[in-house]
Design a protein around this motif. Structure first.
Motif, mmCIF file in Angstrom:
data_model
loop_
_atom_site.group_PDB
_atom_site.id
_atom_site.type_symbol
_atom_site.label_atom_id
_atom_site.label_comp_id
_atom_site.label_asym_id
_atom_site.label_seq_id
_atom_site.Cartn_x
_atom_site.Cartn_y
_atom_site.Cartn_z
ATOM 1 N N GLY A 1 71.837 62.309 8.483
ATOM 2 C CA GLY A 1 73.117 62.858 8.044
ATOM 3 C C GLY A 1 73.067 64.358 7.884
ATOM 4 N N VAL A 2 71.975 64.867 7.289
ATOM 5 C CA VAL A 2 71.804 66.313 7.121
ATOM 6 C C VAL A 2 71.816 67.010 8.480
ATOM 7 C CG1 VAL A 2 70.140 68.107 6.460
ATOM 8 C CG2 VAL A 2 70.603 66.203 4.907
ATOM 9 N N LEU A 3 71.073 66.450 9.439
ATOM 10 C CA LEU A 3 70.991 67.068 10.757
ATOM 11 C C LEU A 3 72.340 67.044 11.476
ATOM 12 C CD1 LEU A 3 69.151 68.422 12.814
ATOM 13 C CD2 LEU A 3 68.550 66.154 13.683
ATOM 14 N N LEU A 4 73.050 65.915 11.405
ATOM 15 C CA LEU A 4 74.337 65.813 12.096
ATOM 16 C C LEU A 4 75.374 66.755 11.483
ATOM 17 C CD1 LEU A 4 74.594 61.951 12.695
ATOM 18 C CD2 LEU A 4 74.040 63.742 14.363
ATOM 19 N N VAL A 5 75.418 66.829 10.162
ATOM 20 C CA VAL A 5 76.347 67.758 9.506
ATOM 21 C C VAL A 5 76.009 69.191 9.881
ATOM 22 C CG1 VAL A 5 77.094 68.689 7.277
ATOM 23 C CG2 VAL A 5 76.895 66.216 7.590
ATOM 24 N N SER A 6 74.722 69.508 9.931
ATOM 25 C CA SER A 6 74.288 70.863 10.289
ATOM 26 C C SER A 6 74.694 71.199 11.722
ATOM 27 C CB SER A 6 72.772 70.992 10.122
ATOM 28 O OG SER A 6 72.378 70.717 8.798
ATOM 29 N N ILE A 7 74.519 70.255 12.624
ATOM 30 C CA ILE A 7 74.898 70.476 14.028
ATOM 31 C C ILE A 7 76.402 70.673 14.149
ATOM 32 C CG2 ILE A 7 75.050 69.357 16.284
ATOM 33 C CD1 ILE A 7 72.305 68.136 15.751
ATOM 34 N N LEU A 8 77.183 69.863 13.420
ATOM 35 C CA LEU A 8 78.638 69.996 13.463
ATOM 36 C C LEU A 8 79.075 71.371 12.961
ATOM 37 C CD1 LEU A 8 81.479 68.843 13.857
ATOM 38 C CD2 LEU A 8 81.316 67.865 11.547
ATOM 39 N N LEU A 9 78.560 71.796 11.814
ATOM 40 C CA LEU A 9 78.905 73.108 11.273
ATOM 41 C C LEU A 9 78.458 74.225 12.216
ATOM 42 C CD1 LEU A 9 77.992 72.585 7.508
ATOM 43 C CD2 LEU A 9 80.279 72.881 8.470
ATOM 44 N N SER A 10 77.313 74.035 12.851
ATOM 45 C CA SER A 10 76.795 75.053 13.783
ATOM 46 C C SER A 10 77.697 75.165 15.004
ATOM 47 C CB SER A 10 75.373 74.685 14.216
ATOM 48 O OG SER A 10 74.527 74.566 13.090
ATOM 49 N N HIS A 11 78.158 74.030 15.500
ATOM 50 C CA HIS A 11 79.064 74.036 16.657
ATOM 51 C C HIS A 11 80.370 74.755 16.311
ATOM 52 C CE1 HIS A 11 81.186 72.734 20.237
ATOM 53 N NE2 HIS A 11 82.129 72.196 19.483
ATOM 54 N N VAL A 12 80.941 74.446 15.145
ATOM 55 C CA VAL A 12 82.187 75.095 14.725
ATOM 56 C C VAL A 12 81.974 76.593 14.556
ATOM 57 C CG1 VAL A 12 83.881 75.258 12.865
ATOM 58 C CG2 VAL A 12 83.088 73.011 13.645
ATOM 59 N N THR A 13 80.860 76.969 13.932
ATOM 60 C CA THR A 13 80.570 78.392 13.727
ATOM 61 C C THR A 13 80.422 79.118 15.053
ATOM 62 O OG1 THR A 13 79.428 77.877 11.647
ATOM 63 C CG2 THR A 13 78.971 80.023 12.636
ATOM 64 N N THR A 14 79.695 78.503 15.977
ATOM 65 C CA THR A 14 79.455 79.135 17.273
ATOM 66 C C THR A 14 80.739 79.256 18.091
ATOM 67 O OG1 THR A 14 77.205 78.230 17.301
ATOM 68 C CG2 THR A 14 78.087 79.015 19.391
ATOM 69 N N GLN A 15 81.607 78.260 17.991
ATOM 70 C CA GLN A 15 82.821 78.255 18.806
ATOM 71 C C GLN A 15 83.946 79.082 18.202
ATOM 72 O OE1 GLN A 15 83.250 76.794 21.921
ATOM 73 N NE2 GLN A 15 81.020 76.549 21.758
ATOM 74 N N LEU A 16 84.074 79.070 16.882
ATOM 75 C CA LEU A 16 85.239 79.679 16.252
ATOM 76 C C LEU A 16 84.970 81.013 15.562
ATOM 77 C CD1 LEU A 16 86.932 76.529 14.660
ATOM 78 C CD2 LEU A 16 87.310 77.550 16.916
ATOM 79 N N ILE A 17 83.769 81.187 15.056
ATOM 80 C CA ILE A 17 83.484 82.392 14.259
ATOM 81 C C ILE A 17 82.856 83.495 15.102
ATOM 82 C CG2 ILE A 17 82.292 83.315 12.247
ATOM 83 C CD1 ILE A 17 84.537 81.356 11.606
ATOM 84 N N GLU A 18 81.743 83.189 15.750
ATOM 85 C CA GLU A 18 81.002 84.229 16.461
ATOM 86 C C GLU A 18 81.818 84.909 17.562
ATOM 87 O OE1 GLU A 18 77.146 82.979 17.701
ATOM 88 O OE2 GLU A 18 76.657 82.035 15.784
ATOM 89 N N PRO A 19 82.582 84.173 18.402
ATOM 90 C CA PRO A 19 83.324 84.854 19.486
ATOM 91 C C PRO A 19 84.347 85.866 18.973
ATOM 92 C CG PRO A 19 83.207 82.491 19.889
ATOM 93 C CD PRO A 19 82.722 82.712 18.501
ATOM 94 N N ARG A 20 84.915 85.645 17.798
ATOM 95 C CA ARG A 20 85.928 86.559 17.268
ATOM 96 C C ARG A 20 85.343 87.935 16.971
ATOM 97 N NH1 ARG A 20 90.616 84.011 15.602
ATOM 98 N NH2 ARG A 20 90.544 81.731 15.670
ATOM 99 N N PHE A 21 84.031 87.989 16.739
ATOM 100 C CA PHE A 21 83.411 89.260 16.380
ATOM 101 C C PHE A 21 82.575 89.841 17.520
ATOM 102 C CE2 PHE A 21 84.223 87.019 12.453
ATOM 103 C CZ PHE A 21 84.738 88.014 11.630
ATOM 104 N N SER A 22 82.100 88.975 18.422
ATOM 105 C CA SER A 22 81.236 89.469 19.495
ATOM 106 C C SER A 22 82.017 89.929 20.717
ATOM 107 C CB SER A 22 80.243 88.372 19.910
ATOM 108 O OG SER A 22 80.933 87.223 20.361
ATOM 109 N N ALA A 23 83.293 89.495 20.840
ATOM 110 C CA ALA A 23 84.096 89.895 22.004
ATOM 111 C C ALA A 23 84.606 91.321 21.826
ATOM 112 C CB ALA A 23 85.275 88.932 22.173
ATOM 113 N N GLY A 24 84.874 91.966 22.924
ATOM 114 C CA GLY A 24 85.432 93.322 22.871
ATOM 115 C C GLY A 24 84.372 94.389 23.026
#
Length: 665
Positions: free
Chosen positions: A321-344
């Motif tokens: 459960g810990v690993l799956l929750v971590s992977i889910l949060l990591s996927h959301v962070t990578t898809q939604l958070i990082e691109p907003r700041f790394s683009a441009g």
């Protein structure tokens, strides 16, 4: 421009999964972080070296901007989530440490915070915080910045350096840092593990590989065999080595050279049976893409789960459960958070403003939280431990009403600091210190001396002894104590550097005692090693040296060692919870091993374990007083409640030591 290599993403995936799996299920360190380090060096330092070779100056502002845009969004997001949520699920006794680590992690100096904590004997047993994995990120940022500055200076001097000169610079940096790492690890491995300067060589090695790679020509068979050997070496490192106790030093060459082999052997056309085909597979590429966020999320999620479930390991179901929750949060962070700041475009000023704003918001939150902690700590300190409500040891075998309405003293925020005065006065020697420090309690010109000697388990008797000898104006207490260094002719520590420091300290101690000849020496008579209580021969040898010199020795049976953090257990589960009680026969022998020794005229054995345990069990709270401030050190408050009984048993010994004409009150 170097061609994109999918196998590198797979290598990152292997590294982060090793870190997560070992943390969640095995409870060890895998060497996966070192794989990250060499990959970062290969990509980042290799890129800077290529720019320098092409005649472009190293733009440190641009470099720092790109590094910040890559690392800060996810890093500060996780820090912010921890800061906002921790007060609701983290035990109060961990708040102060976590606030410090939130600040250290935000400033990317968490590795230095932990380096100093690693050599603090009293901090080694503390439960891990949700921020301590930021040590690797801190060491990475510092190492990359140092290497970038070094390359900038080098290219400024050489203008347009050749590949050979750049390779020489990186190789020299690698060699110097590795040499320092080997030396530092041999001297103090716990500190060196977090030391940036003992880690720079791993990033420099990645840069060396990037500059050597164009000149390395391998056959298909060599690439195939070399790649698989490298992967097997990475996977086996944490199994065959106790990484956390031997790294960095030369031992860290194992995973770093293995990763280097994969970087070298994976370069070039894809091989049918090559390791790059596996590492470039879609699932590993996907994991590699979220590897940075997965590293950030997995540890606080694990700490959250273990804290709320009050377990020391996650188990199969919980860990999954810990690993799956971590992977889910990591996927959301990578898809939604990082691109907003790394683009441009790379614009330093907006990046600096955004980073400053985020850090200011975190700092404001920490100041508010810290203010609340200070107020609550003051309330706990002002609580008076009167005998009517807090009898402590007097209630161990006496009828005493049990009530949860009276708060336990000391409270969770101040328990860690409820210890003996020697720690605040600076006269207790550290693990690696060798000089003989001492404090004097009582009249400086008192004719009679009790010398309190040994390790921290001798120290925690000081508050009781202070109360006892306050009734004897002709006596003073002089302390000679050192962490994890009991009074013994044999070295007891498992660590070579601690054994060496203890031996030097012991030599000075015995010379001082035999030359000054105190009237009494107070120390411990037993020690628990591997769950077995014993009186080692080295103890007896030192006692004989002292008694032959006419010095009386009082040897106290050691107090129980719990297998968990006692104050935290009480806070989470309550003072009456069976989870916080240990069976007496699991932590103590039926009788003191010292009681089987032949008595001596000047050797006195005391046993106070009945004031810590009933005939069946050892409770964490006695008479509303918290007995321990960690796993095995006794609170000063509880020790003071033992002073009357200690004084009664010591009285005839004190009179005898002082002599018929002595001033013993």
């Amino acid at each position: 421009m170097a061609a994109r290599r999918d196998d590198i993403q797979g290598l990152r995936a292997i590294g982060v999964m090793l870190v997560a799996v070992y943390h969640i299920w095995i409870g060890r360190v895998s060497g996966g972080v070192d794989v990250f380090f060499i990959v970062s060096g290969y990509l980042v330092i290799g890129s800077l070296a290529r720019q320098a070779e092409a005649g472009h100056a190293v733009d440190l502002v641009l470099f720092a901007t790109r590094l910040a845009r890559r690392l800060l969004p996810a890093s500060l997001l996780v820090i912010a989530v921890i800061a906002l949520s921790a007060p609701f699920w983290l035990p109060r006794m961990r708040w102060e440490t976590v606030i410090d680590q939130l600040a250290a992690s935000s400033a990317y100096v968490e590795n230095w915070y932990l380096a100093n904590a690693a050599i603090d004997y009293l901090a080694r047993d503390q439960v891990g915080s949700p921020l301590q994995h930021y040590w690797a990120l801190s060491a990475q940022v510092q190492s990359l910045l140092i290497l970038a500055v070094g390359l900038a200076v080098f290219t400024f001097i050489r203008r347009r350096p050749s590949r050979v000169s750049l390779l020489a610079f990186l190789t020299g940096t690698f060699a110097l840092s590795l040499a320092y790492s080997v030396y530092a690890t041999s001297r103090n491995q716990a500190f060196a593990y977090y030391d940036t300067f003992a880690r720079i060589w791993e990033f420099a090695l990645g840069g060396v590989v990037s500059r050597l790679l164009p000149n390395i020509k391998l056959t298909s068979i060599q690439r195939t065999i070399g790649g698989w050997i490298g992967l097997l070496a990475i996977l086996s490192c944490g199994i065959l080595l106790e990484v956390s106790t031997v790294f960095p030093g030369y031992a860290a060459l194992w995973p770093t050279l293995a990763a280097a082999a994969i970087l070298v052997c994976g370069d070039g056309p894809s091989l049918r049976f090559g390791v790059a085909r596996l590492l470039g597979a879609r699932p590993l590429k996907w994991l590699g893409n979220i590897s940075y966020s997965l590293y950030l999320w997995h540890w606080p999620i694990l700490v959250l789960y273990l804290t709320l479930s009050y377990q020391t390991s996650a188990g199969i179901v919980g860990g999954t459960g810990v690993l799956l929750v971590s992977i889910l949060l990591s996927h959301v962070t990578t898809q939604l958070i990082e691109p907003r700041f790394s683009a441009g475009k790379d614009r330093p000023l907006p990046t600096a403003i955004a980073a400053t704003g985020a850090l200011a918001a975190i700092a404001t939150g920490l100041l508010i939280w810290n203010g609340q902690v200070s107020r609550m700590m003051n309330e706990e300190r002002l609580r008076v431990a009167d005998a009517a409500h807090y009898p402590g040891a007097a209630a161990i075998n006496e009828p005493f009403p049990l009530s949860s309405e009276i708060p336990v003293h000391p409270g969770p925020l101040t328990a860690r600091w409820d210890d003996a005065d020697v720690y605040r006065l600076g006269c207790h020697q550290t693990l690696l210190g060798t000089s003989l420090l001492s404090c004097v309690f009582g009249p400086a010109d008192a004719p009679h001396v009790l010398a309190l000697v040994g390790g921290s388990h001798s120290v925690h008797w000081l508050p009781a002894l202070q109360r006892v000898f306050s009734r004897y104006p002709g006596w003073k207490i002089v302390t000679y104590t050192k962490s994890s260094c009991v009074l013994s002719a044999q070295e007891m520590s498992e660590s070579p550097e601690y054994r060496q420091a203890c031996a030097k300290w012991q030599e000075q101690l015995m010379k001082r005692l035999l030359s000054e000849k105190p009237d009494l020496v107070f120390t411990t008579s037993t020690r628990v090693v591997g769950g077995i209580e014993d009186t080692p021969a080295g103890f007896r040898q030192q006692w004989q040296r002292l008694t032959r010199a006419g010095i009386q020795v009082v040897a106290m049976r050691d107090t129980p060692w719990f297998g968990f953090d006692v104050p935290e257990c009480v806070e989470i589960n309550g003072r009456f919870s069976p989870k916080c009680v240990v069976k007496r026969d699991l932590v103590l022998s039926r009788s003191s091993p010292a009681s089987a020794l032949p008595p001596g005229e000047k050797l006195h054995f005391l046993d106070f374990t009945d004031f810590f345990c009933t005939s069946e069990a050892c409770p964490p709270v006695i008479g509303n007083v918290l007995v321990y401030y960690d796993r095995h050190h006794v609170t000063a408050t509880y020790m003071r409640t033992l002073s009357d009984e200690l004084g009664r048993q010591l009285a005839p010994i004190i009179r005898d030591a002082a002599g018929s004409g002595g001033r013993y009150g």
